[in-house]
Design an enzyme around this catalytic site. Structure first.
Site, mmCIF file in Angstrom:
data_model
loop_
_atom_site.group_PDB
_atom_site.id
_atom_site.type_symbol
_atom_site.label_atom_id
_atom_site.label_comp_id
_atom_site.label_asym_id
_atom_site.label_seq_id
_atom_site.Cartn_x
_atom_site.Cartn_y
_atom_site.Cartn_z
ATOM 1 N N ASP A 277 0.821 -1.208 0.000
ATOM 2 C CA ASP A 277 0.000 0.000 0.000
ATOM 3 C C ASP A 277 0.858 1.263 0.000
ATOM 4 O OD1 ASP A 277 -2.332 1.437 -0.020
ATOM 5 O OD2 ASP A 277 -2.767 1.173 2.110
ATOM 6 N N ASN B 60 1.383 3.353 -2.907
ATOM 7 C CA ASN B 60 1.970 3.765 -4.201
ATOM 8 C C ASN B 60 1.460 5.130 -4.644
ATOM 9 O OD1 ASN B 60 3.171 1.291 -4.297
ATOM 10 N ND2 ASN B 60 1.718 0.403 -5.751
ATOM 11 N N ARG C 104 -0.243 9.046 -10.278
ATOM 12 C CA ARG C 104 -0.295 7.858 -9.411
ATOM 13 C C ARG C 104 0.369 6.634 -10.038
ATOM 14 N NH1 ARG C 104 -3.808 7.455 -5.261
ATOM 15 N NH2 ARG C 104 -4.149 5.278 -5.780
ATOM 16 N N GLU D 264 -12.265 -4.695 -5.142
ATOM 17 C CA GLU D 264 -12.769 -3.334 -4.894
ATOM 18 C C GLU D 264 -11.942 -2.290 -5.669
ATOM 19 O OE1 GLU D 264 -12.112 -5.553 -2.398
ATOM 20 O OE2 GLU D 264 -14.208 -6.058 -2.013
ATOM 21 N N ASN D 265 -10.636 -2.558 -5.839
ATOM 22 C CA ASN D 265 -9.779 -1.616 -6.584
ATOM 23 C C ASN D 265 -10.227 -1.469 -8.039
ATOM 24 O OD1 ASN D 265 -6.650 -2.724 -5.031
ATOM 25 N ND2 ASN D 265 -8.048 -1.086 -4.399
ATOM 26 N N ARG E 234 -11.543 1.813 -9.399
ATOM 27 C CA ARG E 234 -10.702 3.003 -9.572
ATOM 28 C C ARG E 234 -10.825 3.507 -11.009
ATOM 29 N NH1 ARG E 234 -5.184 2.578 -6.043
ATOM 30 N NH2 ARG E 234 -6.208 1.971 -4.138
ATOM 31 N N ARG F 14 2.066 -5.064 5.968
ATOM 32 C CA ARG F 14 1.331 -4.040 5.241
ATOM 33 C C ARG F 14 2.093 -2.726 5.333
ATOM 34 N NH1 ARG F 14 -4.966 -2.737 4.501
ATOM 35 N NH2 ARG F 14 -4.658 -0.903 3.198
ATOM 36 N N ARG G 276 -5.255 -2.354 8.532
ATOM 37 C CA ARG G 276 -6.424 -3.164 8.146
ATOM 38 C C ARG G 276 -5.971 -4.357 7.309
ATOM 39 N NH1 ARG G 276 -8.355 2.078 6.671
ATOM 40 N NH2 ARG G 276 -7.541 2.049 4.564
ATOM 41 N N SER H 156 -8.184 -5.483 4.729
ATOM 42 C CA SER H 156 -8.700 -5.139 3.389
ATOM 43 C C SER H 156 -9.018 -6.351 2.508
ATOM 44 C CB SER H 156 -7.718 -4.221 2.656
ATOM 45 O OG SER H 156 -7.567 -3.013 3.344
ATOM 46 N N GLU I 198 0.687 -13.561 11.885
ATOM 47 C CA GLU I 198 1.205 -12.407 12.621
ATOM 48 C C GLU I 198 1.200 -11.226 11.657
ATOM 49 O OE1 GLU I 198 2.249 -12.274 15.790
ATOM 50 O OE2 GLU I 198 1.773 -14.388 16.126
HETATM 51 C C1 FPP Z 1 -1.984 0.185 -3.245
HETATM 52 O O1 FPP Z 1 -1.512 1.506 -3.247
HETATM 53 C C2 FPP Z 1 -1.422 -0.488 -4.389
HETATM 54 C C3 FPP Z 1 -2.151 -0.962 -5.416
HETATM 55 C C4 FPP Z 1 -3.627 -0.892 -5.481
HETATM 56 C C5 FPP Z 1 -1.488 -1.571 -6.571
HETATM 57 C C6 FPP Z 1 -0.277 -2.397 -6.240
HETATM 58 C C7 FPP Z 1 0.419 -2.613 -7.495
HETATM 59 C C8 FPP Z 1 1.760 -2.690 -7.642
HETATM 60 C C9 FPP Z 1 2.729 -2.707 -6.539
HETATM 61 C C10 FPP Z 1 2.346 -2.733 -8.985
HETATM 62 C C11 FPP Z 1 1.710 -3.778 -9.822
HETATM 63 C C12 FPP Z 1 2.595 -4.867 -10.014
HETATM 64 C C13 FPP Z 1 2.188 -6.008 -10.584
HETATM 65 C C14 FPP Z 1 3.181 -7.008 -10.950
HETATM 66 C C15 FPP Z 1 0.767 -6.241 -10.871
HETATM 67 P P1 FPP Z 1 -2.556 2.674 -3.428
HETATM 68 O O2 FPP Z 1 -2.627 3.018 -4.878
HETATM 69 O O3 FPP Z 1 -3.852 2.310 -2.793
HETATM 70 O O4 FPP Z 1 -1.823 3.817 -2.673
HETATM 71 P P2 FPP Z 1 -2.510 4.984 -1.847
HETATM 72 O O5 FPP Z 1 -3.152 4.323 -0.650
HETATM 73 O O6 FPP Z 1 -1.341 5.810 -1.481
HETATM 74 O O7 FPP Z 1 -3.477 5.661 -2.767
#
Ligand code: FPP
Length: 233
Positions: free
Chosen positions: A14, A16, A27, A61-62, A65, A181, A187, A189, A200
């Site tokens: 989480d 990114n 993003r 849920e994502n 987006r 996490r 959470r 999620s 753990e």
């Molecule tokens: C959560 O951060 C991350 C994601 C929903 C995507 C995770 C994806 C990757 C690490 C890259 C994809 C790689 C592969 C191989 C599929 P967020 O976007 O919810 O961050 P935020 O909470 O800061 O908005």
């Protein structure tokens, strides 16, 4: 160095989006960096002797987006699978967990191919949870058991924990021992709800693109310092 290693580590990657926004970047740049960190983390986990690594790339849920963000993450998965293909010598067994019928056909084929050719690899098992939901997975398994019951294949008493576990996407794999996490939220999620019964947890404030071997080591050390009684005394 820790003396008890988890067999199965799960990671909720989480932060990114916030990492990118903090730098005035779109993003998707955070997800791109996140995918690089994922590739490095797989190598590091293998070097540390972790047998199973499950990462949460996209929840059901994502999917709600903005379409360009979802498309961007799917493209990163495409590139990641291509890389896995390029680095066959790394001995990684790669599988994708989650509902894949609604994915683009080329992606589905790429997933099937990587799963097929990497099936004999035993350096580390990597599960990428994509279009994944823990509750969906439990429903899927319960329906499978109900189908067998209705067809007379099994009796009611045969529906037990082992049968429900065998209907999960992680069938045949050990439960997750440690869930890390990043990103400061506390959470689960909808991640590995069934498999995390005795897991753990280690929560980190750092955003996923800033995650590195030092964080991994410190999570492993915390894990080894905890006493896991699994409901006993
Ligand atoms: C959560 O951060 C991350 C994601 C929903 C995507 C995770 C994806 C990757 C690490 C890259 C994809 C790689 C592969 C191989 C599929 P967020 O976007 O919810 O961050 P935020 O909470 O800061 O908005």
């Amino acid at each position: 160095m820790p003396n008890t290693l988890p067999t199965h580590v799960g990671i909720i990657m989480d932060g990114n989006g916030r990492w990118a926004t903090q730098r005035g970047l779109p993003r998707i740049e955070g997800h791109k960096k996140g995918a690089e960190v994922l590739a490095d983390t797989v190598r590091y986990a293998k070097a540390r002797g972790i047998e199973y690594l499950t990462v949460y790339a996209l929840s059901t849920e994502n999917r709600s987006r903005p379409p360009e963000e979802v498309r961007g993450i799917m493209n990163l998965l495409r590139a990641y699978l291509k890389d896995v293909n390029n680095y066959r010598k790394e001995n990684v067994r790669t599988r994708v967990l989650g509902e894949r019928h609604s994915l683009d056909a080329d992606l589905r084929i790429a997933i099937e191919n990587v799963e097929k050719w990497s099936a004999g690899n035993d350096g580390i098992n990597v599960n990428i949870a994509l279009n994944y939901g823990g509750r969906d997975e439990i429903v899927h398994s319960a329906r499978e058991a109900a189908r067998k019951l209705l067809s007379g294949e099994i009796a009611l008493q045969q529906i037990d924990k082992a049968m429900i576990a065998s209907g999960m996407h992680t069938a045949g794999q050990p439960d997750v021992d440690l869930i890390i996490r990043t990103g400061g939220e506390l959470r689960i999620s909808n991640f590995m709800l069934w498999q995390s019964a005795y897991a753990e947890f280690v929560f980190l404030d750092e955003y996923w693109p800033d995650f590195g071997p030092g964080h991994f080591d410190s999570a492993l050390e915390k894990f080894s310092a905890r006493e896991r009684r699994m409901g006993g005394i």
